[in-house]
Design a protein around this motif. Structure first.
Motif, PDB file in Angstrom:
ATOM      1  N   VAL A  37       0.865  -1.190   0.000  1.00 11.62           N
ATOM      2  CA  VAL A  37       0.000   0.000   0.000  1.00 11.62           C
ATOM      3  C   VAL A  37       0.896   1.232   0.000  1.00 11.62           C
ATOM      4  N   GLU A  38       0.749   2.064  -1.019  1.00 17.77           N
ATOM      5  CA  GLU A  38       1.485   3.322  -1.117  1.00 17.77           C
ATOM      6  C   GLU A  38       0.506   4.467  -0.878  1.00 17.77           C
ATOM      7  N   LEU A  39       0.775   5.261   0.151  1.00 16.41           N
ATOM      8  CA  LEU A  39      -0.089   6.405   0.449  1.00 16.41           C
ATOM      9  C   LEU A  39       0.594   7.680  -0.020  1.00 16.41           C
ATOM     10  N   PHE A  40      -0.097   8.450  -0.858  1.00 17.29           N
ATOM     11  CA  PHE A  40       0.383   9.754  -1.287  1.00 17.29           C
ATOM     12  C   PHE A  40      -0.332  10.794  -0.433  1.00 17.29           C
ATOM     13  N   THR A  41       0.456  11.527   0.335  1.00 11.49           N
ATOM     14  CA  THR A  41      -0.078  12.387   1.386  1.00 11.49           C
ATOM     15  C   THR A  41       0.652  13.724   1.374  1.00 11.49           C
ATOM     16  N   SER A  42       0.098  14.702   2.086  1.00 11.40           N
ATOM     17  CA  SER A  42       0.716  16.019   2.160  1.00 11.40           C
ATOM     18  C   SER A  42       0.436  16.663   3.510  1.00 11.40           C
ATOM     19  N   GLN A  43       1.443  17.334   4.040  1.00 12.59           N
ATOM     20  CA  GLN A  43       1.271  18.074   5.290  1.00 12.59           C
ATOM     21  C   GLN A  43       0.327  19.253   5.101  1.00 12.59           C
ATOM     22  N   GLY A  44       0.115  19.695   3.873  1.00 12.25           N
ATOM     23  CA  GLY A  44      -0.777  20.818   3.604  1.00 12.25           C
ATOM     24  C   GLY A  44      -2.183  20.402   3.245  1.00 12.25           C
ATOM     25  N   CYS A  45      -2.533  19.138   3.488  1.00  7.24           N
ATOM     26  CA  CYS A  45      -3.845  18.610   3.102  1.00  7.24           C
ATOM     27  C   CYS A  45      -4.672  18.311   4.349  1.00  7.24           C
ATOM     28  N   ALA A  46      -5.776  19.008   4.507  1.00  3.29           N
ATOM     29  CA  ALA A  46      -6.611  18.835   5.698  1.00  3.29           C
ATOM     30  C   ALA A  46      -7.248  17.455   5.764  1.00  3.29           C
ATOM     31  N   PHE A  47      -7.393  16.789   4.638  1.00  6.78           N
ATOM     32  CA  PHE A  47      -8.019  15.469   4.604  1.00  6.78           C
ATOM     33  C   PHE A  47      -7.030  14.322   4.834  1.00  6.78           C
ATOM     34  N   CYS A  48      -5.746  14.653   4.948  1.00  6.59           N
ATOM     35  CA  CYS A  48      -4.724  13.599   5.012  1.00  6.59           C
ATOM     36  C   CYS A  48      -4.487  12.974   6.394  1.00  6.59           C
ATOM     37  N   PRO A  49      -4.597  13.690   7.513  1.00  7.79           N
ATOM     38  CA  PRO A  49      -4.285  13.046   8.794  1.00  7.79           C
ATOM     39  C   PRO A  49      -5.025  11.741   9.062  1.00  7.79           C
ATOM     40  N   PRO A  50      -6.329  11.596   8.737  1.00  6.98           N
ATOM     41  CA  PRO A  50      -6.959  10.288   8.935  1.00  6.98           C
ATOM     42  C   PRO A  50      -6.314   9.199   8.077  1.00  6.98           C
ATOM     43  N   ASP A  52      -3.132   9.182   7.156  1.00  5.59           N
ATOM     44  CA  ASP A  52      -1.839   8.893   7.773  1.00  5.59           C
ATOM     45  C   ASP A  52      -2.010   7.919   8.940  1.00  5.59           C
ATOM     46  N   ALA A  53      -3.064   8.111   9.724  1.00  6.91           N
ATOM     47  CA  ALA A  53      -3.333   7.208  10.850  1.00  6.91           C
ATOM     48  C   ALA A  53      -3.715   5.813  10.357  1.00  6.91           C
ATOM     49  N   LEU A  54      -4.485   5.747   9.272  1.00  8.46           N
ATOM     50  CA  LEU A  54      -4.870   4.456   8.714  1.00  8.46           C
ATOM     51  C   LEU A  54      -3.644   3.717   8.196  1.00  8.46           C
ATOM     52  N   LEU A  55      -2.740   4.433   7.529  1.00  8.38           N
ATOM     53  CA  LEU A  55      -1.527   3.788   7.035  1.00  8.38           C
ATOM     54  C   LEU A  55      -0.719   3.209   8.195  1.00  8.38           C
ATOM     55  N   ALA A  56      -0.650   3.934   9.308  1.00 10.45           N
ATOM     56  CA  ALA A  56       0.089   3.436  10.472  1.00 10.45           C
ATOM     57  C   ALA A  56      -0.484   2.118  10.969  1.00 10.45           C
ATOM     58  N   SER A  57      -1.807   1.985  10.941  1.00 11.48           N
ATOM     59  CA  SER A  57      -2.416   0.734  11.388  1.00 11.48           C
ATOM     60  C   SER A  57      -2.141  -0.389  10.402  1.00 11.48           C
ATOM     61  N   LEU A  58      -2.138  -0.099   9.104  1.00 17.27           N
ATOM     62  CA  LEU A  58      -1.822  -1.116   8.107  1.00 17.27           C
ATOM     63  C   LEU A  58      -0.373  -1.560   8.220  1.00 17.27           C
ATOM     64  N   ALA A  59       0.501  -0.629   8.569  1.00 13.37           N
ATOM     65  CA  ALA A  59       1.924  -0.956   8.679  1.00 13.37           C
ATOM     66  C   ALA A  59       2.208  -1.939   9.807  1.00 13.37           C
ATOM     67  N   ARG A  60       1.317  -2.015  10.764  1.00 13.50           N
ATOM     68  CA  ARG A  60       1.522  -2.962  11.869  1.00 13.50           C
ATOM     69  C   ARG A  60       1.260  -4.406  11.447  1.00 13.50           C
ATOM     70  N   ARG A  61       0.670  -4.609  10.286  1.00 13.50           N
ATOM     71  CA  ARG A  61       0.421  -5.957   9.784  1.00 13.50           C
ATOM     72  C   ARG A  61       1.683  -6.519   9.137  1.00 13.50           C
ATOM     73  N   ALA A 117      -7.336   4.063  -4.449  1.00 15.15           N
ATOM     74  CA  ALA A 117      -8.404   4.182  -3.462  1.00 15.15           C
ATOM     75  C   ALA A 117      -8.201   5.476  -2.693  1.00 15.15           C
ATOM     76  N   VAL A 118      -9.285   6.002  -2.128  1.00 19.35           N
ATOM     77  CA  VAL A 118      -9.164   7.152  -1.234  1.00 19.35           C
ATOM     78  C   VAL A 118      -8.347   6.712  -0.013  1.00 19.35           C
ATOM     79  N   GLY A 119      -7.301   7.457   0.287  1.00 19.62           N
ATOM     80  CA  GLY A 119      -6.356   7.015   1.304  1.00 19.62           C
ATOM     81  C   GLY A 119      -6.895   6.928   2.710  1.00 19.62           C
ATOM     82  N   SER A 120      -8.028   7.575   2.974  1.00 12.07           N
ATOM     83  CA  SER A 120      -8.635   7.534   4.304  1.00 12.07           C
ATOM     84  C   SER A 120      -9.801   6.560   4.402  1.00 12.07           C
ATOM     85  N   ASP A 121     -10.087   5.848   3.321  1.00 16.42           N
ATOM     86  CA  ASP A 121     -11.235   4.953   3.269  1.00 16.42           C
ATOM     87  C   ASP A 121     -10.791   3.509   3.482  1.00 16.42           C
TER      88      ASP A 121
END
Length: 247
Positions: A37-50, A52-61, A117-121
């Motif tokens: 799973v590759e997440l394309f994210t930005s510190q300037g994107c208000a929709f990205c923090p969720p 980023d948190a989802l990616l962290a949970s996937l990384a634990r697998r 896919a939408v990165g927060s979905d």
């Protein structure tokens, strides 16, 4: 951010072992994954923090290689992304071109190189994880990879799916950033498996081949190895992948 525009079975093939090393040498094998799973994210994107948190949970697998690619194309709206490099946005745009999308957006997840896919979905990402295995040969190839004596060694067997590029992705396990301006102003956001460098080790033609590169990690960093159909300019299905333990 704004809108969205075989050989053998996987279980038998993805066996990751480290080639023989001399006694006393520091050695570690990269572990198998069944999904990337590759997440394309930005510190300037208000929709990205969720996302980023989802990616962290996937990384634990253990069976997932999850990586965070910070992009710079939202820098103009008030905050320069401190983790972004131009190559990350170029990779996302290459995916968009292959997938027939008109523009790149954040947060976006690319699964196994073949589905967006939408990165927060979570539901959409998990559906893509389930549906893409085997598509265009995704995650169907075996390899072995490891780090020993100051080098990363990747051995890819003969098999279908070539040509494919062999990529060594250096990632930082965790990085936290205090955002000073822009849509996330005042927030401290943690990023997981942040891509620091993508190195092209060469082209796998379909015949057995070995690839190597110097071990360039610093403390807190690890690797993801990808064997990806096509080229960096026209990326396709990820045929095989491995990651450092704990990443």
């Amino acid at each position: 951010m704004r809108g969205r525009a075989a050989r053998g079975t996987f279980a038998g093939a993805l066996i990751f072992i480290l080639a023989a090393v001399s006694p006393g040498s520091a050695a570690s094998s990269l572990v198998p994954v069944s999904c990337v799973v590759e997440l394309f994210t930005s510190q300037g994107c208000a929709f990205c923090p969720p996302a980023d948190a989802l990616l962290a949970s996937l990384a634990r697998r253990q069976d997932v290689a999850a990586m965070s690619f910070s992009v710079d194309y939202w820098d103009y709206i008030g905050w320069k992304d401190t983790l972004a490099v131009p190559a990350n946005a170029a990779r996302q745009r290459a995916y968009a071109g292959v997938m027939g999308e008109h523009h790149a957006y954040t947060p976006q997840a690319i699964v196994n190189g073949v589905a967006g896919a939408v990165g927060s979905d979570r539901k959409e990402i998990e559906a893509a994880m389930a549906s893409t295995r085997g598509r265009d040969g995704a995650m169907s190839l075996g390899l072995r990879a490891g780090v020993a004596d100051g080098a990363v060694v990747v051995d890819v067997p003969d098999g279908p799916g070539g040509p494919a590029v062999v990529l060594l992705v250096r990632v930082a396990r965790q990085m936290s950033v205090q955002i000073g301006r822009g849509e996330n102003a005042g927030r401290k956001i943690s990023y997981t498996n942040v891509v620091r460098q993508v190195s092209d080790l060469g082209v796998w033609s379909g015949a057995a081949a070995s690839f190597r590169a110097p071990d360039a990690r610093v403390e807190g960093e690890g690797y993801v190895v990808l064997v990806q159909r096509g080229s960096q300019g026209r990326p396709g299905a990820i045929l095989a992948a491995a990651k450092s333990a704990g990443f």
